[in-house]
Design an enzyme around this catalytic site. Structure first.
Site, PDB file in Angstrom:
ATOM      1  N   HIS A   4      32.449 -24.791  14.672  1.00 54.11           N
ATOM      2  CA  HIS A   4      33.673 -25.633  14.324  1.00 54.11           C
ATOM      3  C   HIS A   4      33.291 -27.063  14.376  1.00 54.11           C
ATOM      4  O   HIS A   4      32.417 -27.473  14.993  1.00 54.11           O
ATOM      5  CB  HIS A   4      34.885 -25.227  15.297  1.00 54.11           C
ATOM      6  CG  HIS A   4      35.390 -23.972  15.208  1.00 54.11           C
ATOM      7  ND1 HIS A   4      36.510 -23.452  16.049  1.00 54.11           N
ATOM      8  CD2 HIS A   4      34.918 -22.735  14.738  1.00 54.11           C
ATOM      9  CE1 HIS A   4      36.777 -22.307  15.477  1.00 54.11           C
ATOM     10  NE2 HIS A   4      35.847 -21.541  14.944  1.00 54.11           N
TER      11      HIS A   4
ATOM     12  N   GLU B 180      34.635 -29.517  16.024  1.00 55.04           N
ATOM     13  CA  GLU B 180      34.564 -30.147  17.202  1.00 55.04           C
ATOM     14  C   GLU B 180      33.357 -29.698  17.862  1.00 55.04           C
ATOM     15  O   GLU B 180      32.773 -30.641  18.745  1.00 55.04           O
ATOM     16  CB  GLU B 180      35.882 -29.675  18.117  1.00 55.04           C
ATOM     17  CG  GLU B 180      37.008 -30.104  17.607  1.00 55.04           C
ATOM     18  CD  GLU B 180      37.708 -29.037  16.845  1.00 55.04           C
ATOM     19  OE1 GLU B 180      39.026 -29.056  16.406  1.00 55.04           O
ATOM     20  OE2 GLU B 180      36.846 -28.148  16.115  1.00 55.04           O
TER      21      GLU B 180
ATOM     22  N   CYS C 246      37.149 -24.581  21.108  1.00 51.21           N
ATOM     23  CA  CYS C 246      36.830 -26.095  21.112  1.00 51.21           C
ATOM     24  C   CYS C 246      37.343 -26.692  22.293  1.00 51.21           C
ATOM     25  O   CYS C 246      36.770 -27.400  22.631  1.00 51.21           O
ATOM     26  CB  CYS C 246      37.372 -26.443  19.838  1.00 51.21           C
ATOM     27  SG  CYS C 246      36.346 -25.894  18.221  1.00 51.21           S
TER      28      CYS C 246
ATOM     29  N   CYS D  50      40.959 -25.247  18.854  1.00 47.71           N
ATOM     30  CA  CYS D  50      41.377 -23.957  19.152  1.00 47.71           C
ATOM     31  C   CYS D  50      40.826 -23.868  20.806  1.00 47.71           C
ATOM     32  O   CYS D  50      40.267 -24.570  21.115  1.00 47.71           O
ATOM     33  CB  CYS D  50      40.538 -22.848  18.405  1.00 47.71           C
ATOM     34  SG  CYS D  50      38.740 -23.093  18.662  1.00 47.71           S
TER      35      CYS D  50
END
Length: 150
Positions: free
Chosen positions: A51, A53, A85, A82
């Site tokens: 992801h 992040e 993250c 999420c």
């Protein structure tokens, strides 16, 4: 030259998202300066943990040569982090998370998400992390809509 604003940093996260051809981008800032930026590379890296992040945090830690920081770092993300993250931000020592659009704005478009808000994950951690949201919300939301149309 005027100092960069939260909107300026979010525009850079939006640019990172566009560069990755996804609606997800992130930048990490310290002392008003961008330290790293990253987009989502889940598909290109064949890795569900890539992801934006997490990619930004990996770049930061690689650059610093350490597994966490001790303060002063803000992560800007086009979308609410999420649970994975948010936890990664905690373990990395990120002090402040700023996101554009909330995950609930897209709940109907992503049935595979884990329905735990970033705030909930971080509220359960022993160290507080400031969370701000809604920065360039409409622009970040448009990223998702454009991505769904492609």
């Amino acid at each position: 030259m005027a100092p960069m604003t939260a909107e300026d940093f979010m525009r850079l996260a939006i640019a990172a998202a566009r560069d990755s051809q996804t609606p997800f981008g992130a930048v990490i800032v310290k002392d008003g300066e961008v330290v790293v930026s990253a987009g989502n590379t889940v598909r290109s890296d064949h890795d569900p943990t890539c992801h934006a992040e997490v990619n930004a945090i990996r770049r930061l830690m690689h650059r610093l040569g350490q597994p966490s920081v001790s303060g002063g770092y803000t992560l800007y993300s086009t979308c609410e982090p999420c649970a994975m993250c948010a936890a990664t931000c905690f373990w990395a020592g990120i002090d402040h998370i700023v996101y554009g659009v909330g995950s609930n704005d897209f709940a109907d478009q992503n049935p595979n998400r884990i329905a735990i808000r970033c705030e909930e994950v971080l509220r359960r951690s022993p160290n507080p992390c400031q969370i701000s949201h809604g920065v360039l919300r409409e622009e970040c939301k448009q990223l998702h809509q454009d991505f769904l149309l492609d």
